[in-house]
Design a protein around this motif. Structure first.
Motif, PDB file in Angstrom:
ATOM      1  N   GLU A   1       0.840  -1.192   0.000  1.00  0.00           N
ATOM      2  CA  GLU A   1       0.000   0.000   0.000  1.00  0.00           C
ATOM      3  C   GLU A   1       0.878   1.245   0.000  1.00  0.00           C
ATOM      4  OE1 GLU A   1       0.480  -2.500   2.614  1.00  0.00           O
ATOM      5  OE2 GLU A   1      -0.187  -0.939   4.005  1.00  0.00           O
ATOM      6  N   THR A   2       0.287   2.320  -0.482  1.00  0.00           N
ATOM      7  CA  THR A   2       0.919   3.622  -0.306  1.00  0.00           C
ATOM      8  C   THR A   2      -0.154   4.516   0.304  1.00  0.00           C
ATOM      9  OG1 THR A   2       2.120   5.422  -1.384  1.00  0.00           O
ATOM     10  CG2 THR A   2       0.423   4.363  -2.687  1.00  0.00           C
ATOM     11  N   TYR A   3       0.250   5.416   1.153  1.00  0.00           N
ATOM     12  CA  TYR A   3      -0.716   6.256   1.869  1.00  0.00           C
ATOM     13  C   TYR A   3      -0.537   7.708   1.474  1.00  0.00           C
ATOM     14  CZ  TYR A   3      -1.574   2.117   4.605  1.00  0.00           C
ATOM     15  OH  TYR A   3      -1.917   0.844   4.975  1.00  0.00           O
ATOM     16  N   ARG A   4      -1.649   8.390   1.376  1.00  0.00           N
ATOM     17  CA  ARG A   4      -1.610   9.823   1.087  1.00  0.00           C
ATOM     18  C   ARG A   4      -2.517  10.530   2.073  1.00  0.00           C
ATOM     19  NH1 ARG A   4       0.582  11.508  -3.335  1.00  0.00           N
ATOM     20  NH2 ARG A   4      -0.554  13.439  -3.185  1.00  0.00           N
ATOM     21  N   LEU A   5      -2.047  11.670   2.508  1.00  0.00           N
ATOM     22  CA  LEU A   5      -2.869  12.474   3.412  1.00  0.00           C
ATOM     23  C   LEU A   5      -4.199  12.767   2.734  1.00  0.00           C
ATOM     24  CD1 LEU A   5      -2.336  13.627   6.200  1.00  0.00           C
ATOM     25  CD2 LEU A   5      -1.516  15.715   5.110  1.00  0.00           C
ATOM     26  N   GLU A   6      -5.305  12.496   3.413  1.00  0.00           N
ATOM     27  CA  GLU A   6      -6.607  12.702   2.778  1.00  0.00           C
ATOM     28  C   GLU A   6      -6.782  14.162   2.367  1.00  0.00           C
ATOM     29  OE1 GLU A   6      -8.810  15.137   5.688  1.00  0.00           O
ATOM     30  OE2 GLU A   6      -9.683  14.275   3.893  1.00  0.00           O
ATOM     31  N   SER A   7      -7.496  14.392   1.297  1.00  0.00           N
ATOM     32  CA  SER A   7      -7.644  15.748   0.786  1.00  0.00           C
ATOM     33  C   SER A   7      -9.092  16.001   0.409  1.00  0.00           C
ATOM     34  CB  SER A   7      -6.754  15.929  -0.438  1.00  0.00           C
ATOM     35  OG  SER A   7      -7.176  17.059  -1.173  1.00  0.00           O
TER      36      SER A   7
ATOM     37  N   LEU B   1       1.693 -14.903  -3.211  1.00  0.00           N
ATOM     38  CA  LEU B   1       1.565 -13.493  -2.818  1.00  0.00           C
ATOM     39  C   LEU B   1       2.821 -13.088  -2.050  1.00  0.00           C
ATOM     40  CD1 LEU B   1      -0.259 -10.926  -2.460  1.00  0.00           C
ATOM     41  CD2 LEU B   1      -1.070 -11.985  -0.334  1.00  0.00           C
ATOM     42  N   VAL B   2       3.383 -11.941  -2.406  1.00  0.00           N
ATOM     43  CA  VAL B   2       4.552 -11.429  -1.683  1.00  0.00           C
ATOM     44  C   VAL B   2       4.202 -10.046  -1.138  1.00  0.00           C
ATOM     45  CG1 VAL B   2       7.005 -10.883  -1.804  1.00  0.00           C
ATOM     46  CG2 VAL B   2       6.071 -12.642  -3.307  1.00  0.00           C
ATOM     47  N   SER B   3       4.514  -9.826   0.133  1.00  0.00           N
ATOM     48  CA  SER B   3       4.202  -8.525   0.749  1.00  0.00           C
ATOM     49  C   SER B   3       5.296  -8.180   1.741  1.00  0.00           C
ATOM     50  CB  SER B   3       2.853  -8.606   1.472  1.00  0.00           C
ATOM     51  OG  SER B   3       2.996  -9.395   2.642  1.00  0.00           O
ATOM     52  N   ASP B   4       5.113  -7.051   2.412  1.00  0.00           N
ATOM     53  CA  ASP B   4       5.982  -6.778   3.560  1.00  0.00           C
ATOM     54  C   ASP B   4       5.395  -7.521   4.773  1.00  0.00           C
ATOM     55  OD1 ASP B   4       3.829  -5.296   4.478  1.00  0.00           O
ATOM     56  OD2 ASP B   4       4.746  -3.340   4.108  1.00  0.00           O
ATOM     57  N   GLY B   5       5.934  -7.236   5.942  1.00  0.00           N
ATOM     58  CA  GLY B   5       5.550  -8.042   7.102  1.00  0.00           C
ATOM     59  C   GLY B   5       4.239  -7.652   7.771  1.00  0.00           C
ATOM     60  N   ALA B   6       3.475  -6.736   7.180  1.00  0.00           N
ATOM     61  CA  ALA B   6       2.244  -6.281   7.842  1.00  0.00           C
ATOM     62  C   ALA B   6       1.325  -7.468   8.138  1.00  0.00           C
ATOM     63  CB  ALA B   6       1.528  -5.256   6.974  1.00  0.00           C
ATOM     64  N   LEU B   7       0.792  -7.451   9.360  1.00  0.00           N
ATOM     65  CA  LEU B   7      -0.021  -8.569   9.847  1.00  0.00           C
ATOM     66  C   LEU B   7      -1.229  -8.842   8.951  1.00  0.00           C
ATOM     67  CD1 LEU B   7       0.338 -10.402  12.240  1.00  0.00           C
ATOM     68  CD2 LEU B   7      -1.151  -8.874  13.570  1.00  0.00           C
ATOM     69  N   ALA B   8      -1.800  -7.780   8.384  1.00  0.00           N
ATOM     70  CA  ALA B   8      -3.018  -7.938   7.579  1.00  0.00           C
ATOM     71  C   ALA B   8      -2.800  -8.919   6.429  1.00  0.00           C
ATOM     72  CB  ALA B   8      -3.456  -6.583   7.025  1.00  0.00           C
TER      73      ALA B   8
ATOM     74  N   VAL C   1       8.711 -10.138   3.118  1.00  0.00           N
ATOM     75  CA  VAL C   1      10.044  -9.642   3.442  1.00  0.00           C
ATOM     76  C   VAL C   1       9.924  -8.686   4.611  1.00  0.00           C
ATOM     77  CG1 VAL C   1      11.436  -9.871   1.347  1.00  0.00           C
ATOM     78  CG2 VAL C   1       9.733  -8.084   1.455  1.00  0.00           C
ATOM     79  N   ASN C   2      10.881  -8.788   5.505  1.00  0.00           N
ATOM     80  CA  ASN C   2      10.839  -7.956   6.700  1.00  0.00           C
ATOM     81  C   ASN C   2      11.473  -6.604   6.382  1.00  0.00           C
ATOM     82  OD1 ASN C   2      10.676  -6.957   9.246  1.00  0.00           O
ATOM     83  ND2 ASN C   2      11.485  -8.794  10.248  1.00  0.00           N
ATOM     84  N   VAL C   3      10.703  -5.789   5.663  1.00  0.00           N
ATOM     85  CA  VAL C   3      11.211  -4.494   5.191  1.00  0.00           C
ATOM     86  C   VAL C   3      11.625  -3.614   6.369  1.00  0.00           C
ATOM     87  CG1 VAL C   3      10.623  -2.412   3.877  1.00  0.00           C
ATOM     88  CG2 VAL C   3       9.798  -4.635   3.104  1.00  0.00           C
ATOM     89  N   GLN C   4      10.844  -3.676   7.437  1.00  0.00           N
ATOM     90  CA  GLN C   4      11.132  -2.816   8.588  1.00  0.00           C
ATOM     91  C   GLN C   4      12.475  -3.147   9.232  1.00  0.00           C
ATOM     92  OE1 GLN C   4       7.388  -3.216  10.607  1.00  0.00           O
ATOM     93  NE2 GLN C   4       7.048  -0.996  10.509  1.00  0.00           N
ATOM     94  N   ALA C   5      12.884  -4.436   9.119  1.00  0.00           N
ATOM     95  CA  ALA C   5      14.180  -4.825   9.686  1.00  0.00           C
ATOM     96  C   ALA C   5      15.297  -4.652   8.663  1.00  0.00           C
ATOM     97  CB  ALA C   5      14.115  -6.272  10.173  1.00  0.00           C
ATOM     98  N   GLY C   6      14.980  -4.001   7.534  1.00  0.00           N
ATOM     99  CA  GLY C   6      16.019  -3.703   6.550  1.00  0.00           C
ATOM    100  C   GLY C   6      16.187  -4.784   5.490  1.00  0.00           C
ATOM    101  N   GLU C   7      15.360  -5.840   5.567  1.00  0.00           N
ATOM    102  CA  GLU C   7      15.479  -6.890   4.553  1.00  0.00           C
ATOM    103  C   GLU C   7      14.892  -6.362   3.241  1.00  0.00           C
ATOM    104  OE1 GLU C   7      14.561 -11.643   4.068  1.00  0.00           O
ATOM    105  OE2 GLU C   7      13.021 -10.424   5.024  1.00  0.00           O
ATOM    106  N   ARG C   8      15.639  -6.465   2.137  1.00  0.00           N
ATOM    107  CA  ARG C   8      15.141  -5.963   0.858  1.00  0.00           C
ATOM    108  C   ARG C   8      14.605  -7.073  -0.018  1.00  0.00           C
ATOM    109  NH1 ARG C   8      16.795  -0.801  -0.359  1.00  0.00           N
ATOM    110  NH2 ARG C   8      16.789  -1.207  -2.590  1.00  0.00           N
ATOM    111  N   ARG C   9      15.322  -8.190  -0.045  1.00  0.00           N
ATOM    112  CA  ARG C   9      14.841  -9.300  -0.857  1.00  0.00           C
ATOM    113  C   ARG C   9      15.486 -10.604  -0.401  1.00  0.00           C
ATOM    114  NH1 ARG C   9      16.017  -8.047  -6.804  1.00  0.00           N
ATOM    115  NH2 ARG C   9      15.381 -10.211  -7.080  1.00  0.00           N
TER     116      ARG C   9
END
Ligand SMILES: [Zn+2]
Length: 317
Positions: A152-158, A227-234, A249-257
């Motif tokens: 996902e990407t997030y944007r401030l609501e407008s 399916l490949v994602s980051d580590g988000a629980l959802a 992939v554990n992106v938050q822990a710096g894992e890239r691939r």
């Protein structure tokens, strides 16, 4: 004294040394005087043989013309329709300008710029953008295959363009009142397979949930995808519930691939989207999906001419 003939003018033009900007002006001008019947012919052709958009009955008879288009009356429900009924382009006027407007869509022009090029006013240009883009967005893969990256990407609501704000106004270039992703952020979920097919979903405000993933992704993921994602629980919850094979992939822990396991293609899409979006100087939340669909269409490079866009827009969903 009679004015110059076309041959004389053309002679002058071909003898002149044209700068790039002059050539661009000429192109714009020629695009505007494109044959007015061309658009109508394309629309009729793309919708030929289509059943009644109200009831699906294939039996109909011709009953006159309206706004340049053939009108039909359905033999079952008796309602009338034309090639644009049930599409985002229904009841839009000035068809002679549509192809040049669609060229502006392909060139990602701003509302003001497209209005100038096509010769319509800005409110028309804005209205057309949010009809033609949803039309072109109908060219969407039905499902994704093999390895599918989702993020996902997030944007401030407008609330840009809204007459009444449902919150206190932000200062220009606003920042969220609180840190992190929360109900002030619109979530744009993007799933992309390694063949480059891409699907986008505006899931609403705040962090994406397993239920939203299920709603958006399950219909477009065949049983045999990975399916490949980051580590988000959802994602883990969604994959476990739906029985879809999942790696993260554990992106938050710096894992890239880990070999083929990464989300770099979908993240690349996100960053192209964000930089493309800058030219529009902020987009309203309610139109976010139009802009991502627009970018998806440009990025996929399947629809590359005004004609392609028009044909996609005329399809019934
Ligand atoms: Zn009918």
């Amino acid at each position: 004294m009679p004015g110059p003939t076309f041959d004389q003018l053309f002679g002058l033009l071909t003898a002149a040394s044209l700068a790039a900007a002059d050539v661009a002006r000429l192109r714009e001008w020629i695009a505007r005087i494109a044959h007015p019947g061309a658009c109508i012919a394309l629309i009729e052709q793309a919708a030929a043989g289509r059943p009644c958009p109200h009831c699906g009955c294939p039996r109909k008879h011709r009953c006159g013309q309206a706004s340049g288009l053939q009108r039909f009356r359905c033999l079952r429900c008796r309602r009338s329709h034309n090639a644009l009924t049930g599409t985002p382009l229904a009841r839009l006027r000035k068809k002679a300008c549509w192809l040049s407007y669609l060229q502006c869509v392909l060139e990602s022009r701003t509302v003001r710029d497209a209005a100038r090029v096509v010769g319509v006013d800005r409110t028309t240009s804005f209205r057309w953008r949010h009809r033609f883009v949803p039309g072109a967005m109908r060219d969407r893969p039905r499902s994704l295959t093999a390895i599918v990256e989702a993020d996902e990407t997030y944007r401030l609501e407008s609330q840009k363009g809204s007459r009444t704000l449902t919150r206190r106004p932000r200062k220009r270039g606003g920042v969220a009142a609180r840190r992190g992703i929360n109900q002030e952020h619109d979530c744009l979920l993007v799933a992309r397979d390694r063949g480059g097919q891409t699907l986008d979903f505006h899931t609403g405000r705040g962090q994406v949930t397993a239920a939203q993933l299920d709603h958006c992704l399950r219909p477009v993921l065949p049983a045999d995808v990975l399916l490949v994602s980051d580590g988000a629980l959802a994602y883990r919850r969604f994959a476990a519930r739906s029985g879809i094979a999942h790696e993260w992939v554990n992106v938050q822990a710096g894992e890239r691939r880990r070999g083929a396991i990464h989300v770099q293609n979908v993240n690349g899409w996100h960053s192209r989207f964000k930089s493309w979006l800058v030219r529009f100087r902020g987009v309203a939340s309610r139109y976010l999906i139009n802009y991502s669909g627009w970018q998806r269409m440009l990025d996929a490079r399947r629809l590359t001419t005004p004609r392609h866009l028009l044909q996609a827009a005329v399809q019934l969903s």
